[in-house]
Design a protein around this motif. Structure first.
Motif, PDB file in Angstrom:
ATOM      1  N   PRO A  16       0.806  -1.227   0.000  1.00 25.54           N
ATOM      2  CA  PRO A  16       0.000   0.000   0.000  1.00 25.54           C
ATOM      3  C   PRO A  16       0.836   1.273   0.000  1.00 25.54           C
ATOM      4  N   ASN A  17       2.110   1.164   0.356  1.00 23.97           N
ATOM      5  CA  ASN A  17       2.982   2.338   0.380  1.00 23.97           C
ATOM      6  C   ASN A  17       3.778   2.529  -0.907  1.00 23.97           C
ATOM      7  N   ASP A  18       3.588   1.632  -1.865  1.00 28.24           N
ATOM      8  CA  ASP A  18       4.319   1.712  -3.137  1.00 28.24           C
ATOM      9  C   ASP A  18       3.359   2.118  -4.249  1.00 28.24           C
ATOM     10  N   ALA A  19       3.443   3.356  -4.660  1.00 31.58           N
ATOM     11  CA  ALA A  19       2.535   3.872  -5.689  1.00 31.58           C
ATOM     12  C   ALA A  19       2.811   3.258  -7.055  1.00 31.58           C
ATOM     13  N   ASP A  20       3.996   2.688  -7.250  1.00 34.84           N
ATOM     14  CA  ASP A  20       4.363   2.103  -8.540  1.00 34.84           C
ATOM     15  C   ASP A  20       4.290   0.577  -8.541  1.00 34.84           C
ATOM     16  N   GLY A  21       3.714  -0.015  -7.492  1.00 33.60           N
ATOM     17  CA  GLY A  21       3.642  -1.468  -7.401  1.00 33.60           C
ATOM     18  C   GLY A  21       2.361  -2.014  -8.001  1.00 33.60           C
ATOM     19  N   ILE A  22       2.211  -3.332  -7.919  1.00 32.23           N
ATOM     20  CA  ILE A  22       0.987  -3.950  -8.424  1.00 32.23           C
ATOM     21  C   ILE A  22      -0.170  -3.632  -7.478  1.00 32.23           C
ATOM     22  N   SER A  23      -1.383  -3.682  -8.026  1.00 34.19           N
ATOM     23  CA  SER A  23      -2.543  -3.206  -7.269  1.00 34.19           C
ATOM     24  C   SER A  23      -3.166  -4.267  -6.371  1.00 34.19           C
ATOM     25  N   HIS A  24      -2.802  -5.538  -6.563  1.00 28.56           N
ATOM     26  CA  HIS A  24      -3.361  -6.616  -5.752  1.00 28.56           C
ATOM     27  C   HIS A  24      -2.496  -7.852  -5.939  1.00 28.56           C
ATOM     28  N   ASN A  25      -2.455  -8.725  -4.942  1.00 29.84           N
ATOM     29  CA  ASN A  25      -1.627  -9.932  -5.032  1.00 29.84           C
ATOM     30  C   ASN A  25      -2.245 -11.041  -5.884  1.00 29.84           C
ATOM     31  N   TYR A  26      -3.555 -11.087  -5.969  1.00 33.58           N
ATOM     32  CA  TYR A  26      -4.222 -12.178  -6.685  1.00 33.58           C
ATOM     33  C   TYR A  26      -4.254 -11.827  -8.175  1.00 33.58           C
ATOM     34  N   ILE A  27      -3.327 -12.423  -8.934  1.00 37.98           N
ATOM     35  CA  ILE A  27      -3.239 -12.184 -10.373  1.00 37.98           C
ATOM     36  C   ILE A  27      -4.109 -13.205 -11.094  1.00 37.98           C
ATOM     37  N   LYS A  28      -5.097 -12.744 -11.854  1.00 36.60           N
ATOM     38  CA  LYS A  28      -5.957 -13.651 -12.598  1.00 36.60           C
ATOM     39  C   LYS A  28      -5.555 -13.772 -14.072  1.00 36.60           C
ATOM     40  N   LYS A  29      -4.993 -12.705 -14.632  1.00 39.78           N
ATOM     41  CA  LYS A  29      -4.713 -12.698 -16.075  1.00 39.78           C
ATOM     42  C   LYS A  29      -3.458 -11.888 -16.354  1.00 39.78           C
ATOM     43  N   ILE A  30      -2.575 -12.439 -17.209  1.00 41.22           N
ATOM     44  CA  ILE A  30      -1.417 -11.711 -17.712  1.00 41.22           C
ATOM     45  C   ILE A  30      -1.599 -11.583 -19.216  1.00 41.22           C
TER      46      ILE A  30
END
Length: 379
Positions: free
Chosen positions: A317-331
Motif C-alpha cells: 500500500p505504500n508503493d505507488a508504482d507497485g501492483i494493485s493486488h496480489n491475486y493475479i488472474k490474467k497476464i
C-alpha cells in the motif's frame, strides 16, 4: 460508433487516466531496453472500470481492449470505457454480468462466457447480441454451467469448457456436449491431432470411440503429479513441450516422450514455484534471454534467465508504482507491448512496453537438460 445498439455506459477519461498515459509514454521513451525493476500503473473503478475483479483481458482485431469483470463487460479504446451489462430493459444485453472469457472467431464475432448457462455472441459491427444455450437438459442439482474457458483451434473449431462439461460448437447455432462430468474443464488445447483437456482432477486427452467421448489420462509414470487442479497450459518453443500451471506449482510436460516433472530453474532455485497456485503464464524473449512471467494468488513472479534471478512483485500500500493486488488472474500483452495484469479485487496493473517480444517459449538452453534431469523427473 461500435456497438451502438448494445446497452452501454460511456465514461470519459479522468485527469488521472490522462496523466497515466503521459507517464507510460515517458517511461517507454527513456527505457534502455531492459530493466530488472518494473513500474506499474493502476487502471480501476476510479478510472471508469465497472468492477475491480478481472477474469479476462482481450484485444480484438480492430485493436480495442475488452475486459471481463465480475460485474460487466468493459470496452476500452485507450481513452474511455464503455460498460455493458445484463440489463433486461435493453433490447441487446448480456445474459449475465459476470464475464469469464472473451474470444474472437474468424468471422469477427466476440464470444463472451458468463456465469449462467448461456454463451453470448456479440457482433461488434452491428451491436447484435445472441444467446446460445449450451445445454437445455441440466440436472436439478446443476442449475448453471459456469463457463471456464473457450479454445479456438487452428482450423477454427470452438471448444467450451464449463464446470460440468465440455462442449463443441459445430456452427449454425449448434452446440454438442462431448462430455458431461463432475469436473471443471479449465483449459483446452490441440496438440497435433489430439485434444488435450486440463481439469480440476488433472490433464487428459479427449478420445472418441464408437461415437462416444471419453477422457484418457496422459500416459506418464508421474501422472500423480497432476492429480490436482490444472489451471492453464502454455506451449513452449518445442512443439511437444508444455508448461503446466496447477494449484500446487509449475510443471513441465513433454508430450512426445510423456516425461513430466516439476519445472526446474537453476541449482540455486530448483523449484521456485513449488506449492504455489499458478493462475497464468507468459514469457518474454529478448536478445538477452527469456523471462517467464507467472501469475499466482500471492503476486507476480518473474523468472529472469539473463540474470539467473527471481523477482517477486507483491502489493504494498505504500508503493505507488507497485501492483494493485496480489491475486493475479490474467497476464496479457497487447500489440503495443503494454503488459496488463488483471487482478481479483485490485483492477488492472499496467507495465509500459519493454524491448523484446513475448512468446510461449522455454529457457532454450535448458530444454534438453530439463527433460533428461533426474532432479526434475524423479518420482
Amino acid at each position: 460508433m461500435i456497438m451502438q445498439a448494445f446497452y452501454a455506459k460511456s465514461i470519459v477519461n479522468t485527469d488521472r487516466s490522462m496523466r497515466l498515459l503521459a507517464v507510460w509514454i515517458s517511461i517507454a521513451c527513456i527505457l534502455p531496453g531492459y530493466s530488472s525493476t518494473l513500474q506499474f500503473r493502476t487502471l480501476d473503478s476510479f478510472n471508469g472500470l465497472s468492477q475491480n475483479s478481472i477474469f479476462d483481458i482481450f484485444q480484438d482485431s480492430s485493436g480495442l481492449i475488452w475486459i471481463g469483470t465480475e460485474c460487466g463487460l468493459n470496452l476500452y479504446d485507450g481513452h474511455s470505457f464503455r460498460v455493458f451489462y445484463a440489463d433486461p430493459d435493453q433490447e441487446q444485453h448480456l445474459h449475465s454480468n459476470t464475464v469469464y472469457f472473451i474470444e474472437e472467431d474468424r468471422e469477427g464475432y466476440l464470444w463472451v462466457g458468463t456465469s449462467l448457462s448461456y454463451l453470448n455472441r456479440i457482433d461488434p459491427r452491428t451491436g447484435e447480441v445472441r444467446w446460445y444455450q449450451l445445454d437445455s437438459h441440466l440436472s436439478p442439482e446443476v442449475t448453471h454451467l459456469y463457463f471456464q474457458c473457450l479454445y479456438q483451434s487452428p482450423d477454427g473449431e470452438l471448444y467450451i469448457g464449463t464446470r460440468n462439461g465440455l462442449y463443441h460448437y459445430q456452427g449454425r447455432k449448434t452446440f454438442v456436449c462431448l462430455l458431461k462430468k463432475n469436473l471443471s474443464f479449465n483449459t483446452v488445447f490441440k496438440h497435433r491431432d489430439q485434444i488435450i483437456v486440463g481439469t480440476s482432477h488433472g490433464l487428459f486427452t479427449l478420445k472418441r470411440e464408437n461415437g462416444e467421448h471419453r477422457l484418457d489420462e496422459i500416459p506418464t509414470r508421474n501422472v500423480a503429479l497432476l492429480k490436482n487442479q490444472v489451471i492453464n497450459v502454455s506451449r513452449l518453443v518445442s512443439p511437444d513441450i508444455y508448461l503446466i500451471g496447477t494449484a500446487s506449482g509449475l510443471f513441465l510436460l513433454d508430450l512426445k516422450t510423456y516425461h513430466l516433472g516439476p519445472f526446474y530453474f537453476s541449482s540455486k532455485y530448483p523449484e521456485p514455484l513449488k506449492n504455489r497456485f499458478i493462475t497464468d503464464i507468459l514469457s518474454r524473449k529478448s536478445e538477452r534471454g527469456i523471462e517467464l512471467w507467472i501469475g499466482t494468488r500471492n503476486g507476480l513472479v518473474i523468472l529472469d534467465e539473463p540474470r539467473m534471478e527471481i523477482r517477486h512483485y507483491r502489493y504494498d500500500p505504500n508503493d505507488a508504482d507497485g501492483i494493485s493486488h496480489n491475486y493475479i488472474k490474467k497476464i496479457f500483452r497487447d500489440r503495443s507491448g503494454m503488459l496488463w495484469l488483471g487482478t481479483y479485487g485490485g483492477g488492472i496493473s499496467l507495465a509500459p512496453p519493454i524491448a523484446g517480444t513475448f512468446a510461449l517459449s522455454p529457457f532454450l538452453k535448458k530444454v534438453n537438460h530439463i527433460i533428461a534431469s533426474d532432479l526434475v523427473f524423479s518420482i
